[in-house]
Structures are given as structure tokens and as C-alpha cells.
Design an enzyme around this catalytic site. Structure first.
Site, PDB file in Angstrom:
ATOM      1  N   HIS A 153       0.808  -1.223   0.000  1.00 29.91           N
ATOM      2  CA  HIS A 153       0.000   0.000   0.000  1.00 29.91           C
ATOM      3  C   HIS A 153       0.844   1.276   0.000  1.00 29.91           C
ATOM      4  O   HIS A 153       0.756   2.101   0.892  1.00 29.91           O
ATOM      5  CB  HIS A 153      -0.977  -0.002   1.173  1.00 29.91           C
ATOM      6  CG  HIS A 153      -2.050  -1.031   1.049  1.00 29.91           C
ATOM      7  ND1 HIS A 153      -3.206  -0.989   1.790  1.00 29.91           N
ATOM      8  CD2 HIS A 153      -2.161  -2.130   0.265  1.00 29.91           C
ATOM      9  CE1 HIS A 153      -3.976  -2.026   1.474  1.00 29.91           C
ATOM     10  NE2 HIS A 153      -3.349  -2.740   0.542  1.00 29.91           N
ATOM     11  N   GLU A 246     -13.135   2.451  -5.187  1.00 27.40           N
ATOM     12  CA  GLU A 246     -13.867   3.709  -5.302  1.00 27.40           C
ATOM     13  C   GLU A 246     -13.293   4.619  -6.378  1.00 27.40           C
ATOM     14  O   GLU A 246     -12.086   4.604  -6.641  1.00 27.40           O
ATOM     15  CB  GLU A 246     -13.800   4.485  -3.983  1.00 27.40           C
ATOM     16  CG  GLU A 246     -14.433   3.812  -2.803  1.00 27.40           C
ATOM     17  CD  GLU A 246     -14.377   4.683  -1.548  1.00 27.40           C
ATOM     18  OE1 GLU A 246     -14.889   4.224  -0.510  1.00 27.40           O
ATOM     19  OE2 GLU A 246     -13.827   5.800  -1.600  1.00 27.40           O
TER      20      GLU A 246
END
Length: 374
Positions: A153, A246
Site C-alpha cells: 500500500h 472507489e
């Protein structure tokens, strides 16, 4: 309300209904994928140059200059050391908006700490030397803090606004996801800086006590898509956990909810946070359940593919091994098509070239540069 992709009726379904009713509906031919280059080792980003050449980053730390036909022209030496492993390495690269005159580029990477065990996302600027074999004036202009021991990440997409400022996406580093709601660190944030690394005076948190002034927006998970829209507004997408990828239009100072709200769930099942909505936290424009694992995004502003493509937002899919073509109207996403699933490739990056054509970069040890030919 945000738009979930599974609620959309693809154009092929509409065409089938029309044919069943005896109405002939001509479908435009899908642009043909043409492989320009292969054998790229875990490539991550593709950056168009004004003369139709390309920069391609490989995660192990190599930065390549390709000619207009996609062939390797030179490896650009001078890339700083990267923490290569897991999801880390040399990641995004973009050319400055004034590249034709200043030869400047920006790239982000996983920067190893002095202890060689911790790392964080960093952003550097450099110039391509006249011999086109070397980077010069290499300068780290931002480094995410704190550094932590993680190989996941990193985020690490770059967008340059019309005023020359840079926005960088920063992942939550996976095990540190709760940091995304705290403003004393850079985990799970978008940051905005000037091209020299200074903090713009109009950043939303400048002057606020105990808040890092670089922060532009927060509550993000792991954003691997960032671009400026045709209207100059910032667009972004991010990975959800298990579901809940998203698309957002980040606004300064806003909270995008992770990990308090999400449309996803824990890997293997289980609720995360407080649900999908909460007052004071922004809703996505669009989300995917199940996840497509989005990476790379670009608006189509050219006329090369006709009116059905112009204005669309393209998003690469790693898990879905497809290209998502999102219809955009008045800042909203109104429809989606899934394209090129037959390629069977993990699409890592999507860019519009200076010739107006779409170029895809695929992931893995045999990464490919693909041009979509109308």
C-alpha cells in the site's frame, strides 16, 4: 448516491433488446489492441513525452526511454535506490507540463529507511540529460512519514495541476489503516506540494496545529489512479479491501472515510468500521463490488475514437483483467462498460498519448505496451 457498477446495464444488453424488437442498431467497432512492446519486467507506469516517445518505469528500479514505436531506446541511469519487494519499487512517473522546454520529470518510489527495514513513499524530480541516458538534478522533494516496516500500500500516483503544483497519492501501508483518519501522519492521504517541494500557502490545513500542512485530503486506502480531468479538477480511484474500490473527485480538506466507512469487507469476510455512510465523510462517485483492483486512469479528450469515447474515463483493472470505460456527465459517472477482457492481461496503467490514442501498460514479468487502434 454513488453508482455501483453491477447496477448498470451495458450497451450490449441494450443492443440485444433493440435487435429482439426488430430495430437494427449498428455498434461501432471496438478499437483494436496492437502490441508495441513486450518483455517489460513488472512495469508500473507509462508517461507520454511531447515528441511521442515514452517513459516506462519497472518496479526493480529501472526507468526506460522508449521510442515512438515502443522499442527501448535507453535506460536512464541515476534513479535513487528503491525498496523493491512486495508492492514496492519504482512506481509512477510523469513528465512536467513544460517538459518540452525544461526536460523535467517527476517519479515516486518506495524509499528505504536508513535501517534498511522500514520504508515509505517518496517523490523526486529530475531532468533528462542531453545525452538521454542519464537523470540529472535528481532531488527528493517529498518523503512520506513515518517510515514503517511494510511492503504494501504505497499508493504512489502523481498528478500535476494547471498551476504546476503536484498531488501525490499515499497508501495507508495496510497494517496502519487507522492512521488514514489522523492528520499527524501521511498514511492514507493525498498530499499537495509545489514542484520544488514547498507547501502551497492555500493548502487546506496550512497553519492548523498538529496537522501536516502537505495534506490535501484524507481517509484514503491505497490509491493507484490519479488524474486531472478536462475541466482541471482532480479525479482519483483507490483500492477497497474485499470489494469497495472507489472513484472520487477529491476536494481540499475532505475526509473520504477509510477505514470508518467502506463498501468493502475484511478479506475472508467481516465488517469494517461503521458501515458504508457516515456524516462528515464523503461518498464515492462510483464503486465496485466485487473489486476490480483498479490501477491507472485517464480521460479521453481526443476525437480519435468518436463521440462514444470522447469524455470517457478509462480505468485499468488488475484483478478484473479488463479496461473499465466510465461515462461521465456533469461530474457524475452515469454508466460503465468492461472492455478487452479477452486480452487476459492485468492492466497496470492507462494513458492518452499525444497522438490522441489510448495506450495500455500490462503488469507482470512479461509486461506489454499496447496501443488501441481505431
Amino acid at each position: 448516491m454513488p453508482l455501483r457498477w453491477s447496477a448498470l446495464r451495458p450497451l450490449s444488453v441494450f443492443a440485444g433488446v433493440c435487435m429482439a424488437a426488430g430495430v437494427a442498431l449498428a455498434q461501432p467497432a471496438l478499437p483494436k489492441p496492437e502490441v508495441l512492446a513486450s518483455g517489460l519486467a513488472n512495469p508500473w507506469a507509462l508517461a507520454p513525452l511531447p515528441d511521442q516517445r515514452w517513459l516506462v518505469s519497472e518496479r526493480a528500479g529501472k526507468l526506460w526511454l522508449l521510442n515512438a514505436q515502443g522499442a527501448k531506446q535507453a535506460e536512464l541511469k541515476g534513479v535513487p535506490a528503491v525498496a523493491f519487494g512486495g508492492q514496492g519499487g519504482l512506481l509512477d512517473v510523469v513528465a512536467d507540463s513544460q517538459f518540452a522546454s525544461n526536460r523535467r520529470i517527476y517519479f515516486c518510489y518506495s524509499e528505504p529507511g536508513q535501517d534498511k527495514e522500514t520504508n515509505s513513499t517518496a517523490l523526486a524530480s529530475a531532468r533528462i540529460a542531453a545525452d538521454e541516458r542519464q537523470l540529472e538534478e535528481v532531488k527528493r522533494i517529498f518523503s512520506q512519514r513515518p517510515k514503517v516496516k511494510s511492503s504494501a500500500h504505497f499508493g504512489c500516483r502523481i498528478a500535476q495541476a494547471r498551476d504546476g503544483t503536484l498531488v501525490l497519492s499515499l497508501g495507508d501501508r495496510y497494517s496502519y489503516r487507522n492512521d488514514a483518519q489522523k492528520l499527524d501522519n501521511h498514511h492514507g492521504k493525498l498530499v499537495r506540494i509545489a514542484a520544488n517541494g514547498s507547501v502551497p500557502r492555500d493548502n487546506p490545513f496550512v497553519g492548523k496545529p498538529d496537522v501536516l500542512p502537505e495534506i490535501y485530503s484524507y481517509g484514503h486506502r491505497n490509491s493507484q489512479g490519479l488524474t486531472m480531468g478536462p475541466d482541471g479538477q482532480l479525479w482519483q480511484h483507490e483500492h477497497g479491501p474485499q470489494g469497495g474500490d472507489e472513484v472520487n473527485r477529491p476536494q481540499p480538506g475532505k475526509n473520504y472515510g477509510w477505514p470508518v466507512i467502506t463498501y468493502g469487507e475484511e478479506y475472508g469476510g467481516g465488517k469494517i468500521g461503521e458501515g458504508a455512510q457516515k456524516a462528515g465523510m464523503e461518498q464515492p462517485l462510483h464503486y465496485w463490488v466485487p473489486s476490480i483492483a483498479p490501477s491507472g486512469m485517464a480521460f479521453i479528450t481526443s476525437d480519435r475514437y468518436g463521440p462514444g469515447w470522447k469524455g470517457s474515463l478509462l480505468v485499468g483493472g488488475l484483478k478484473s483483467r479488463s479496461l473499465a470505460k466510465l461515462q461521465v456527465q456533469d461530474g457524475r459517472i452515469t454508466g460503465e462498460q468492461r472492455l478487452y477482457e479477452s486480452l487476459g492481461e492485468r492492466i497496470r496503467d492507462v494513458r492518452q498519448g499525444v497522438d490522441g490514442l489510448v495506450y495500455l501498460l500490462t503488469d507482470g514479468p512479461d509486461g506489454k505496451l499496447i496501443r488501441l487502434v481505431p
